[in-house]
Every structure is written in structure tokens, then in C-alpha cells.
Design a protein around this motif. Structure first.
Motif, PDB file in Angstrom:
ATOM      1  N   SER A   1      -0.014  19.733  50.312  1.00 45.25           N
ATOM      2  CA  SER A   1       0.655  19.675  49.009  1.00 45.25           C
ATOM      3  C   SER A   1       1.008  21.096  48.563  1.00 45.25           C
ATOM      4  N   ASN A   2       2.285  21.275  48.187  1.00 42.26           N
ATOM      5  CA  ASN A   2       2.731  22.589  47.726  1.00 42.26           C
ATOM      6  C   ASN A   2       1.929  23.012  46.490  1.00 42.26           C
ATOM      7  N   GLN A   3       1.705  22.068  45.584  1.00 44.78           N
ATOM      8  CA  GLN A   3       1.017  22.398  44.339  1.00 44.78           C
ATOM      9  C   GLN A   3      -0.443  22.777  44.604  1.00 44.78           C
TER      10      GLN A   3
ATOM     11  N   GLU B   1      -2.146  26.479  43.922  1.00 45.66           N
ATOM     12  CA  GLU B   1      -3.308  26.687  43.055  1.00 45.66           C
ATOM     13  C   GLU B   1      -4.466  27.327  43.809  1.00 45.66           C
ATOM     14  N   GLU B   2      -4.708  26.894  45.044  1.00 47.89           N
ATOM     15  CA  GLU B   2      -5.806  27.451  45.830  1.00 47.89           C
ATOM     16  C   GLU B   2      -5.586  28.939  46.109  1.00 47.89           C
TER      17      GLU B   2
ATOM     18  N   GLY C   1      -6.340  35.743  42.813  1.00 46.56           N
ATOM     19  CA  GLY C   1      -6.573  36.173  41.441  1.00 46.56           C
ATOM     20  C   GLY C   1      -5.342  36.715  40.750  1.00 46.56           C
ATOM     21  N   MET C   2      -4.169  36.547  41.337  1.00 42.02           N
ATOM     22  CA  MET C   2      -2.923  37.023  40.738  1.00 42.02           C
ATOM     23  C   MET C   2      -1.836  35.978  40.951  1.00 42.02           C
TER      24      MET C   2
ATOM     25  N   ARG D   1       0.298  27.770  31.299  1.00 43.30           N
ATOM     26  CA  ARG D   1       0.035  26.918  32.470  1.00 43.30           C
ATOM     27  C   ARG D   1      -1.335  27.247  33.072  1.00 43.30           C
ATOM     28  N   THR D   2      -1.643  28.541  33.170  1.00 40.52           N
ATOM     29  CA  THR D   2      -2.954  28.932  33.714  1.00 40.52           C
ATOM     30  C   THR D   2      -4.087  28.407  32.839  1.00 40.52           C
ATOM     31  N   GLU D   3      -3.934  28.549  31.505  1.00 39.19           N
ATOM     32  CA  GLU D   3      -4.972  28.034  30.604  1.00 39.19           C
ATOM     33  C   GLU D   3      -5.112  26.523  30.738  1.00 39.19           C
ATOM     34  N   ALA D   4      -3.968  25.825  30.875  1.00 39.15           N
ATOM     35  CA  ALA D   4      -4.033  24.368  31.064  1.00 39.15           C
ATOM     36  C   ALA D   4      -4.731  24.018  32.371  1.00 39.15           C
ATOM     37  N   GLU D   5      -4.495  24.815  33.441  1.00 41.61           N
ATOM     38  CA  GLU D   5      -5.173  24.565  34.715  1.00 41.61           C
ATOM     39  C   GLU D   5      -6.684  24.760  34.571  1.00 41.61           C
TER      40      GLU D   5
END
Length: 575
Positions: free
Chosen positions: A133-135, A139-140, A146-147, A555-559
Motif C-alpha cells: 500500500s502506497n499510504q 507512513e512507515e 522522522g521527516m 495531517r501529521t497531528e491527525a495521524e
């Protein structure tokens, strides 16, 4: 992060498959990519960025552009394979962009969707597939490195165009560019914070100086004439050395005041000695005056006594006669009192005989006494008969109550006999109930031990259901945040592409007659470029970039929020 191997197939200027062994290149510790323009140096960095994040830096990922090499044969698909170690894990990332390929059956072309694969090397098992999965892969990798892609491009991969502009720019422009690339806003914030601290410290210093001057004024008022010998230093608040000058002045004023205090203490001691001697002389004079006054008073009283001696003798004679008369006065008063008592007794006797019957009017005292005794005996008999009558009535009441109690006791005896007749049946029934109650208590104890775990599981189930709803909400928020991030990213890249297309117009605005061009170096500018319709300037691009960064942050906070909700949901589900 450490790169091991990079495989490039039909990507950018590379029409075939190229392999780069970074382990061999890094054997000396550092290596250099060099070559003529168009040799593919930037494309190698683009391939690394694409392998990590599925996109290339800057405007090279603009809509309408293709990552596929124009020199590759139609049947060779574009693919990037990157092997690296990050976070203590050895991974292999394989990515293919969306591209067209010849149909396997028939003529024409078909569109191949973008694909991604992630594998991890395990020493005991070898390569193990993790995700397609691209998503999930994105994320991984983002969590491991870390960036984000923009941060990676700003910190690790400096864009080529920005580097050239950095070399030609002045100090202010370089500062702005470095601030945009490396996000130095926190340093500016720290600088502003330090300046604010400096201003606050200056305010506190001035306030402290004002308090020191106020205390010095109070010291001057308290010192009085001693302070006039050494005037207060004329230093204003905020000037250096104020505290030291005031301390030095205060020490001098204190020494002067202490000298004046010692002098005043010695003068006071002498005055007190003189005052003590004067007080002793005054007391002696007052005592002498008092004695003289008492002597004069005594002489006046003696003269008055000698003048009234004749009257005093006459008064003494009268006093003796009065005392002799006073000795016979009680006997005279007693005789008068006895006469009055005799007359009252005669009157009382006459009144008593008037109330007697006619036959007793002339009776003597003995006859009246005997009659009184007989009447008292008759009254005593009547009182005894009255008490006997009352006692008889009380005995009748007691007898009635005892009869009623006897009937109640008979009824109680009959009830007890009937109750004792069925006692065995009642005892067996109560024994059965006791055994049933004991069994119920035992079952209750067993169930109580199972009740707490059941309640905990019930609470966990309720939390699981509530957290499942929260996870769904977090997933929806994450989806919305990703869509906003993609939309703002596409809008920013579109504006950047439009600005790059019209970058010549921006450069033309900086041209001046006689000055060399920053691009070609010529001092002549025969045909400067003009901005077309819908030109995008730096401010619009920066605003779009800032919006994109805010969307990425959201988006990062939502993740992170979704990951936390999933962890809580998994814990509740396990429980």
C-alpha cells in the motif's frame, strides 16, 4: 539512515537499468557525484527521493510532467528500487509511477497504475514482504526517518535552482532563502524571546534603581544634618554603577550619623546626671517644706485645743450623766412591753370565749383542754376510716387487674402449648431454609469472584465500542486532512510551476541598463521578458506553501491522534 543500493530503470535520462552500490562508494567515507550538465546527477537524487516518498523534489513533480525516460523502450517499465537501513531495520522499497505500456494482447496501450512494495530483511528468514500500500509505506518511512518529503528536500537534498540562487544572492537574500529552506523561524522566535527578556530585565533594573534612590532619599531624611555633609550622587535610574555609588554614600552618611549619635549620647548622659542631682535637691527641699508645714499646722491645732478646753470638760460631764441614764432605760422599756402583752392576751381571751357555745362560756382551762383532746381523738378515728376506705378501693382495683392478667396468662399458655405442638415441623422447615441460605451464600461468594472480571470486561467492551467510534472519527478526520494536504500541495506546486514559467519576467524586472545580467552576464538587455496574465509572485507562492505546511502539520497531528486512538482501542479490545 544509510543507503546500500539503488536500482534505476527507465527513469529520467536513464533509458535502461542502472545499479548504484552505495556501500562501495561509501568505503572511503565520502563520495562526489560529478559530470557534465544533463548527465543525470540530479536524477539520481530524484530517484532516492522518489524511492523514499513516492515523489521527486520541487517542480519536477508538477502536473503534466512525466518521470518516465523518453529513451526507454515501450515494454520496459519505469521502476525505482532502493535498499537502505533506517531505524535499525534493513528495508527494500520498490516503486513504479503511473505509466502507459503496450497491451499484452492486441494493439494499443494501457495505463499501468502506480505501485509500491516494501520488504524487510530478517537475518533468520531473509527478505519478508511487509506492505503493498502506497499510504502504509509512506507512513512507515515518514515515521522511521522522522521527516516529511519537504523537510527531507530542504535539509538533505538542497534543490539545484535554489542553490544557484543562493550563490548569487546577497546576504539578506541568502538569509531569507536559508530561512525558507531550513525553517529558521524558531531561531528568530528565540532571538525575539531573548530581546523580550532583555527588555524585561532592563525594566526590572530601572525599577530596582528607582527603589534604591527612594531608599536613599529616606536614608537622607532619617540622617538629617549628617546627610548634608555628603550629598546624594546625581546618578539617574538605569545608569551603571548606581547601586555601588548609593552604597558608598550610605556608608559615609551612616558613619557621620553614628558620630553625631555618639556626641548626642554623651551630651544626653551629662544632662541626665545634672537632672538626677536637681531632682534629689528638689526632693530634699520638698520634704523640708512639708515638715515645716506640718509643724505650723500642729501649733495651730494645739492653740485651738487650749481655747476649747472648758467646753470639752462640760461635754464630758454631760456624757457621764447620759451613760448612767442609759443603764435603767431597758428595764423601763421591758415593763411597758409586759403591760402591752397583758392587754393583748386579755383581748384574745375575750374573743375566744365569745366563739364558744353557751354551756362552755364559763368553762375553765382544764375542761377546755379535755374537750380538745377528745375532739382530736375523734378526728384521728375519722382519718383512719378514710384511709381504710381508700385502701379498700385500691385493693379492688388491684384484684381486677390481677384477674385480667390471669386471663391473659391463660391465653398465652394455650398459645405456647399450640406453638410447642408444631415446633418440630417449624424447626425442620427453618433448618431447611438455613441450609438453602448457606448454599445461596456460597454461590454468591463464587459469583462475586466472577462478577468483578465480568464487570471489567463489560467496561472494556463499552470502552471498545466508544473507542471504535472515535477511531472512525479519527480516520475520517485523517482522510479529510490528507485530502486538504494533497489539495494544498497540488495548489502550491501549480503556483510554483506558473511562477517558474514566468521566472524570466521576475529576473527582467531586476535588470538595469549597463549592469550585467545574472543569467547570461551581458550588460545589454534588448528584449526583456514580460509577465503574462495570471502571473504568480513570491508572496503568493509563499502563502500557498505556508497553507500546504499547515495542512501537512494537521495531517501529521491527525495521524498521531489516529495511532493513539487505535492503541487505546486495541488495549480495550484485548481486555
Amino acid at each position: 539512515m544509510r543507503l546500500h543500493r539503488l536500482g534505476i530503470t527507465a527513469f529520467g535520462p536513464f533509458g535502461a537499468t542502472e545499479e548504484i552500490d552505495f556501500d562501495a562508494l561509501c568505503a572511503a567515507g565520502i563520495f562526489l557525484l560529478h559530470g557534465p550538465t544533463g548527465a543525470g546527477k540530479t536524477s539520481v537524487l530524484d530517484a532516492v527521493c522518489y524511492g523514499l516518498y513516492g515523489a521527486v523534489p520541487g517542480a519536477r513533480q508538477s502536473p503534466g510532467t512525466s518521470l518516465r525516460s523518453d529513451h526507454a523502450p515501450p515494454d520496459l517499465l519505469t521502476e525505482i528500487r532502493l535498499e537502505l537501513t533506517v531505524g535499525g531495520r534493513r528495508l527494500e522499497i520498490t516503486r513504479s509511477p503511473a505509466q502507459t505500456r503496450p497491451k499484452k494482447k492486441g494493439d494499443g496501450y494501457t495505463t499501468e497504475k502506480a505501485q509500491s512494495r516494501l520488504r524487510e530483511y530478517v537475518p533468520d528468514e531473509g527478505w519478508r514482504a511487509l506492505s503493498r500500500s502506497n499510504q502504509e509505506i509512506g507512513e512507515e518511512i515518514t515515521q522511521l526517518i522522522g521527516m516529511s518529503r519537504d523537510q527531507f528536500c530542504q535539509v538533505v537534498l538542497l534543490p539545484q535552482g535554489d542553490f544557484a540562487r543562493f550563490l548569487r544572492a546577497d546576504a539578506e537574500a541568502r538569509g531569507k532563502l536559508l530561512g525558507r529552506l531550513f525553517d529558521t523561524r524558531r531561531f528568530a522566535a528565540v532571538e525575539e524571546h531573548l530581546a523580550e527578556l532583555r527588555r524585561a530585565a532592563g525594566t526590572q533594573v530601572r525599577a530596582g534603581d528607582e527603589r534604591i534612590l527612594a531608599i536613599a532619599q529616606r536614608i537622607a531624611q532619617a540622617a538629617g544634618p549628617a546627610a548634608s555633609e555628603c550629598p546624594l550622587p546625581g546618578i539617574q535610574p538605569g545608569e551603571p554603577g548606581l547601586a555601588d555609588a548609593v552604597l558608598e554614600w550610605a556608608a559615609t552618611a551612616r558613619s557621620s550619623a553614628r558620630e553625631r549619635l555618639d556626641i548626642a549620647a554623651s551630651v544626653l548622659s551629662a544632662a541626665e546626671s545634672r537632672q538626677t542631682a536637681a531632682r534629689l535637691a528638689l526632693d530634699t527641699a520638698r520634704e523640708l517644706a512639708g515638715l515645716q508645714q506640718r509643724y505650723e499646722e500642729t501649733r495651730r491645732r494645739a492653740t485651738a485645743v487650749e481655747a476649747g478646753r472648758a467646753g470639752h470638760d462640760q461635754a464630758q460631764e454631760r456624757l457621764k450623766r447620759a451613760r448612767k441614764a442609759d443603764l435603767v432605760a431597758p428595764a423601763l422599756e421591758l415593763r411597758e412591753e409586759a403591760d402591752r402583752a397583758h392587754r393583748r392576751a386579755d383581748a384574745a381571751r375575750d374573743r375566744s370565749r365569745a366563739g364558744l357555745p353557751g354551756d362552755l362560756a364559763d368553762a375553765g382551762a382544764e375542761q377546755l383542754t379535755a374537750l380538745e383532746r377528745r375532739l382530736r381523738e375523734e378526728l384521728g378515728g375519722l382519718d383512719a376510716a378514710r384511709r381504710a376506705e381508700r385502701r379498700g378501693a385500691e385493693i379492688d382495683s388491684e384484684r381486677t387487674a390481677l384477674e385480667r392478667q390471669a386471663r391473659a396468662d391463660d391465653e398465652l399458655i394455650r398459645d405456647a402449648e399450640s406453638w410447642l405442638a408444631g415446633w418440630e415441623t417449624t424447626r425442620n422447615r427453618l433448618h431447611t431454609r438455613i441450609e438453602a441460605a448457606q448454599e445461596a451464600a456460597t454461590r454468591a461468594e463464587l459469583l462475586a469472584g466472577r462478577l468483578d472480571p465480568a464487570r471489567r470486561r463489560l467496561d472494556a467492551a463499552r470502552r471498545r465500542d466508544a473507542l471504535a467510534a472515535r477511531v472512525s472519527d479519527a480516520e475520517e478526520r485523517l482522510g479529510a486532512a490528507r485530502e486538504r494536504a494533497l489539495a494544498t500541495g497540488e495548489a502550491w506546486l501549480g503556483l510554483r510551476e506558473r511562477r517558474l514559467r514566468d521566472i524570466a519576467a521576475e529576473l527582467a524586472r531586476e535588470l538595469a541598463d549597463g549592469e550585467a545580467c545574472a543569467v547570461c552576464g551581458s550588460p545589454d538587455h534588448p528584449l526583456p521578458a514580460r509577465a503574462g496574465d495570471g502571473h504568480v509572485d513570491q508572496a503568493v507562492e509563499d502563502a500557498a506553501e505556508a497553507a500546504h505546511r499547515r495542512a501537512e502539520q494537521a495531517r501529521t497531528e491527525a495521524e498521531h491522534a489516529l495511532a493513539a486512538e487505535r492503541e487505546r482501542h486495541a488495549a480495550a479490545r484485548a481486555e
